[in-house]
Structure formats: structure tokens, C-alpha cells
Design a protein around this motif. Structure first.
Motif, mmCIF file in Angstrom:
data_model
loop_
_atom_site.group_PDB
_atom_site.id
_atom_site.type_symbol
_atom_site.label_atom_id
_atom_site.label_comp_id
_atom_site.label_asym_id
_atom_site.label_seq_id
_atom_site.Cartn_x
_atom_site.Cartn_y
_atom_site.Cartn_z
ATOM 1 N N THR A 164 -4.084 8.484 6.732
ATOM 2 C CA THR A 164 -4.853 9.647 6.301
ATOM 3 C C THR A 164 -5.766 9.294 5.125
ATOM 4 O O THR A 164 -5.490 8.373 4.369
ATOM 5 C CB THR A 164 -3.911 10.784 5.868
ATOM 6 O OG1 THR A 164 -3.151 10.351 4.728
ATOM 7 C CG2 THR A 164 -2.967 11.150 6.997
ATOM 8 N N PHE A 184 -4.714 13.221 10.127
ATOM 9 C CA PHE A 184 -3.612 13.846 9.397
ATOM 10 C C PHE A 184 -2.436 14.149 10.326
ATOM 11 O O PHE A 184 -1.272 14.044 9.915
ATOM 12 C CB PHE A 184 -4.093 15.123 8.716
ATOM 13 C CG PHE A 184 -4.612 14.904 7.328
ATOM 14 C CD1 PHE A 184 -3.740 14.667 6.280
ATOM 15 C CD2 PHE A 184 -5.969 14.912 7.072
ATOM 16 C CE1 PHE A 184 -4.217 14.454 4.992
ATOM 17 C CE2 PHE A 184 -6.459 14.699 5.797
ATOM 18 C CZ PHE A 184 -5.586 14.469 4.751
ATOM 19 N N LEU A 233 -0.168 7.252 3.928
ATOM 20 C CA LEU A 233 -1.310 7.026 3.029
ATOM 21 C C LEU A 233 -2.390 6.195 3.707
ATOM 22 O O LEU A 233 -3.584 6.435 3.500
ATOM 23 C CB LEU A 233 -0.846 6.325 1.751
ATOM 24 C CG LEU A 233 0.083 7.110 0.829
ATOM 25 C CD1 LEU A 233 0.412 6.285 -0.415
ATOM 26 C CD2 LEU A 233 -0.542 8.443 0.416
ATOM 27 N N LYS A 285 -12.955 6.397 1.735
ATOM 28 C CA LYS A 285 -12.198 7.175 0.796
ATOM 29 C C LYS A 285 -12.661 6.826 -0.604
ATOM 30 O O LYS A 285 -12.067 6.033 -1.292
ATOM 31 C CB LYS A 285 -10.737 6.890 0.956
ATOM 32 C CG LYS A 285 -10.312 6.986 2.399
ATOM 33 C CD LYS A 285 -8.935 6.458 2.534
ATOM 34 C CE LYS A 285 -8.576 6.259 3.972
ATOM 35 N NZ LYS A 285 -7.343 5.622 4.168
ATOM 36 N N ALA A 310 2.639 16.081 1.408
ATOM 37 C CA ALA A 310 3.201 15.096 2.324
ATOM 38 C C ALA A 310 4.715 15.051 2.251
ATOM 39 O O ALA A 310 5.364 14.576 3.163
ATOM 40 C CB ALA A 310 2.627 13.716 2.024
ATOM 41 N N TRP A 349 -12.218 10.527 -5.949
ATOM 42 C CA TRP A 349 -11.245 11.562 -5.705
ATOM 43 C C TRP A 349 -10.752 12.069 -7.027
ATOM 44 O O TRP A 349 -10.745 11.359 -8.000
ATOM 45 C CB TRP A 349 -10.100 11.046 -4.848
ATOM 46 C CG TRP A 349 -9.504 9.803 -5.349
ATOM 47 C CD1 TRP A 349 -10.056 8.565 -5.408
ATOM 48 C CD2 TRP A 349 -8.205 9.651 -5.913
ATOM 49 N NE1 TRP A 349 -9.205 7.674 -5.928
ATOM 50 C CE2 TRP A 349 -8.064 8.307 -6.252
ATOM 51 C CE3 TRP A 349 -7.158 10.524 -6.161
ATOM 52 C CZ2 TRP A 349 -6.925 7.797 -6.826
ATOM 53 C CZ3 TRP A 349 -6.025 10.012 -6.713
ATOM 54 C CH2 TRP A 349 -5.918 8.670 -7.033
ATOM 55 N N TYR A 401 -6.915 17.151 -6.528
ATOM 56 C CA TYR A 401 -6.934 17.071 -5.063
ATOM 57 C C TYR A 401 -5.892 16.114 -4.566
ATOM 58 O O TYR A 401 -5.130 16.403 -3.648
ATOM 59 C CB TYR A 401 -8.317 16.631 -4.589
ATOM 60 C CG TYR A 401 -8.352 16.357 -3.112
ATOM 61 C CD1 TYR A 401 -8.300 15.040 -2.643
ATOM 62 C CD2 TYR A 401 -8.409 17.384 -2.175
ATOM 63 C CE1 TYR A 401 -8.330 14.767 -1.295
ATOM 64 C CE2 TYR A 401 -8.433 17.111 -0.831
ATOM 65 C CZ TYR A 401 -8.394 15.810 -0.404
ATOM 66 O OH TYR A 401 -8.411 15.549 0.920
ATOM 67 N N SER A 402 -5.843 14.918 -5.154
ATOM 68 C CA SER A 402 -4.878 13.909 -4.717
ATOM 69 C C SER A 402 -3.466 14.409 -4.903
ATOM 70 O O SER A 402 -2.602 14.200 -4.064
ATOM 71 C CB SER A 402 -5.094 12.616 -5.503
ATOM 72 O OG SER A 402 -6.388 12.159 -5.318
ATOM 73 N N THR A 438 -5.934 10.384 2.244
ATOM 74 C CA THR A 438 -5.347 11.007 1.070
ATOM 75 C C THR A 438 -5.705 10.249 -0.200
ATOM 76 O O THR A 438 -6.086 10.846 -1.204
ATOM 77 C CB THR A 438 -3.816 11.070 1.213
ATOM 78 O OG1 THR A 438 -3.497 11.775 2.413
ATOM 79 C CG2 THR A 438 -3.197 11.776 0.029
ATOM 80 N N VAL A 446 -2.540 17.052 -2.150
ATOM 81 C CA VAL A 446 -2.357 16.506 -0.806
ATOM 82 C C VAL A 446 -1.109 15.653 -0.737
ATOM 83 O O VAL A 446 -0.355 15.701 0.221
ATOM 84 C CB VAL A 446 -3.586 15.689 -0.383
ATOM 85 C CG1 VAL A 446 -3.370 15.112 1.003
ATOM 86 C CG2 VAL A 446 -4.818 16.569 -0.391
ATOM 87 N N LEU A 447 -0.875 14.844 -1.785
ATOM 88 C CA LEU A 447 0.288 13.965 -1.762
ATOM 89 C C LEU A 447 1.577 14.768 -1.816
ATOM 90 O O LEU A 447 2.554 14.432 -1.152
ATOM 91 C CB LEU A 447 0.232 13.000 -2.952
ATOM 92 C CG LEU A 447 -0.669 11.792 -2.757
ATOM 93 C CD1 LEU A 447 -0.764 11.007 -4.053
ATOM 94 C CD2 LEU A 447 -0.159 10.911 -1.660
#
Length: 296
Positions: free
Chosen positions: A214, A277, A211, A5, A20, A8, A12-13, A216, A16-17
């Protein structure tokens, strides 16, 4: 544990977060902005993000001396362990940076690990924990090596143990000197992470498991930022120990077929990421269910 990972972006972060945690962002956007502005004006926020991006090195003289002392102490311990290990029949070895380097290293170490199993495991574990503590790239190659030399079960146990120990060491190192450094390097990402943690205090373990399982957030950032945003160590430790198992299993198992592996990018195809995921969303399902009942 894994370092796949890498870089980033904030957008994007963030996307995705936020996915969640189910939340009506359209309806709550105004309230969320008000909450974030209030946090920015709070004493805790000023303490956390008070460092200015003025180009100056963020660590004080004491913090720099402390970090160098810890690094020197770990280095001396690692060097002493290497001195006690039996001599090898081949020349100097190096940490692999490609799969080709890893194949060569595996061929060199296979006989050595078989002849001196206890000494080799001690050296392997020490190297892995050292790299994880000081965020040195390459632990994914160490995980592949564990699978190639020890098989799936023993390799998985080794990798999860070392990754958890190294992440814990990194946690306490960041607790010592990480606050000004992260506030200087990633102020926006750290602010966002703090806000996400603050919203999930009741189910923090589930969120941390998500976290870890995945891809992420980078594991390195999680290790460094967790003590800064006041994640308790027992939550951090348990989430790391359990959450790294799925990805570690994938990597260790890939080490068995090292000859067929062309690049570390091949480890995480679409199918593998989808499985990770899926497991991650299972870990936060209790949080989703509780929020749904609350809204009803």
C-alpha cells in the motif's frame, strides 16, 4: 520499489498506519501515551533519538567519508559498465523526468535493446539499482520503460529484481550511516515507526508486506528506517520482494500503453489505490484475526 509515495505528513501517516492495526484508541489513549513516554526515556530511545535538531550536519567525519566512498565505488562500477556497452547511433541520453521524455527515450532505446539485449539489460539493471540505492528520483520511469521495451512478464521480473536489490543496498547503506541522518531529518516519524514495529513483532512480516503493497509510507523511508528500527534483513528482503509485485505490475503494464499515458499521476487512480489497499489488508488479516481471538 516504486517512488510514487513521495511527501507525506505525520498526521496522515499516523492515521493510516493505526488503521492497519485494529485497536481501541479511545480507551487506550492514556495507556499508549504512558508507553510512548516510557519509550522516550528508555536507553534505546535516547540512543536512537539523541541527535539534536541544532542545525548542524548530523554525520561525523568518518560517516561522511564512508558514505562518499560507497557512492564513489558504485559510480565507478556504473561508469565501467557503460564503457563496455556498444556505442549508440544517437547522441547523449538523459534520465527522463516527464512522460514525454520517457517516450523519446523509449524510441531511442528500442532498437538498441533489440540489437544488444544482454548489454542493455546489464546497463538498465545497474542504473536502476544505483538510483534505488542512493534514492535518486526517477525509478518509476525506469519501471515504465521496462514494460514498454520488454513486455509485462520480463518487465515485471526485471523491475522486482532491481527494486529489491536496490532497496537491499539502501538498507545496508542506512545501517552504516543512516541512524544520525534520519534522527536529524525525521525524528517524529522515525519514533512513530519504531513504536509501530515494536507492537507488531509477532507478525512483522505481515505488517511489512502491508507497508510495501500500500502507499501508506514512502518506499524510500521504509528502506532507510528499517535497519534503524531493527527490522531483520530477511523480513525486509522477503516483504520487499513480494510486496512490490502488485504496484510493479501496475506500472509495468502501463508502460505498454506509454503513448496514452499523460502523467505518472494517472497510474494510481482511486480504483488502483483501492485494489492495493485491499491486497494490503489481506496481508495483515492473520494479525487482525489473532488479535481478535486474543481479546475474546
Amino acid at each position: 520499489m516504486m517512488k510514487v509515495k513521495a511527501s507525506w505528513s505525520s498526521s496522515y501517516s499516523s492515521n493510516v498506519l493505526v488503521m492497519a492495526a485494529p485497536r481501541n484508541l479511545v480507551n487506550d489513549s492514556g495507556r499508549q501515551r504512558d508507553e510512548e513516554n516510557a519509550k522516550e526515556d528508555s536507553p534505546m530511545s535516547k540512543k536512537l533519538f539523541g541527535a539534536k535538531l541544532d542545525g548542524k550536519f548530523p554525520l561525523s567525519q568518518w560517516e561522511l567519508v564512508a558514505s562518499l566512498s560507497v557512492f564513489l565505488l558504485f559510480s565507478i562500477g556504473l561508469f565501467c559498465i557503460y564503457l563496455t556497452m556498444p556505442a549508440a547511433e544517437y547522441g547523449k541520453i538523459k534520465l527522463p523526468s516527464t512522460v514525454s521524455d520517457l517516450r523519446i527515450l523509449k524510441d531511442h532505446l528500442a532498437t538498441y535493446a533489440k540489437d544488444y539485449p544482454a548489454q542493455f539489460i546489464l546497463g538498465y539493471c545497474s542504473t536502476y539499482i544505483f538510483m534505488q540505492t542512493f534514492m535518486i528520483p526517477g525509478t518509476i520511469f525506469m519501471s515504465l520503460l521496462a514494460g514498454a521495451l520488454f513486455g509485462v512478464i520480463r518487465g515485471l521480473l526485471l523491475v522486482v529484481f532491481n527494486a529489491t536489490a536496490g532497496a537491499s543496498s539502501c538498507y545496508f547503506l542506512s545501517k552504516l550511516i543512516g541512524r544520525p541522518l534520519l534522527s536529524w531529518l525525521w525524528p517524529e516519524k522515525l519514533r512513530f515507526f519504531q513504536a509501530e514495529i515494536a507492537k507488531r513483532q509477532e507478525k512483522l512480516l505481515n505488517y511489512m508486506l502491508f507497508l510495501r503493497i500500500t502507499p501508506t509510507l514512502p518506499n524510500t523511508f521504509i528502506n532507510l528506517a528499517s535497519p534503524i528500527v531493527d527490522i531483520p534483513f530477511h523480513v525486509f528482503f522477503l516483504a520487499t520482494l513480494v510486496g512490490l509485485i502488485p504496484a510493479s505490475y501496475i506500472t509495468v503494464r502501463a508502460g505498454l500503453a506509454l503513448g496514452d499515458l499523460k502523467s505518472v499521476k494517472d497510474l494510481y487512480d482511486f480504483k488502483t489505490l483501492a485494489v492495493l489497499f485491499l491486497i494490503g489488508f489481506v496481508s495483515i488479516f492473520p494479525t487482525i484475526l489473532k488479535r481478535k481471538r486474543t481479546y475474546e
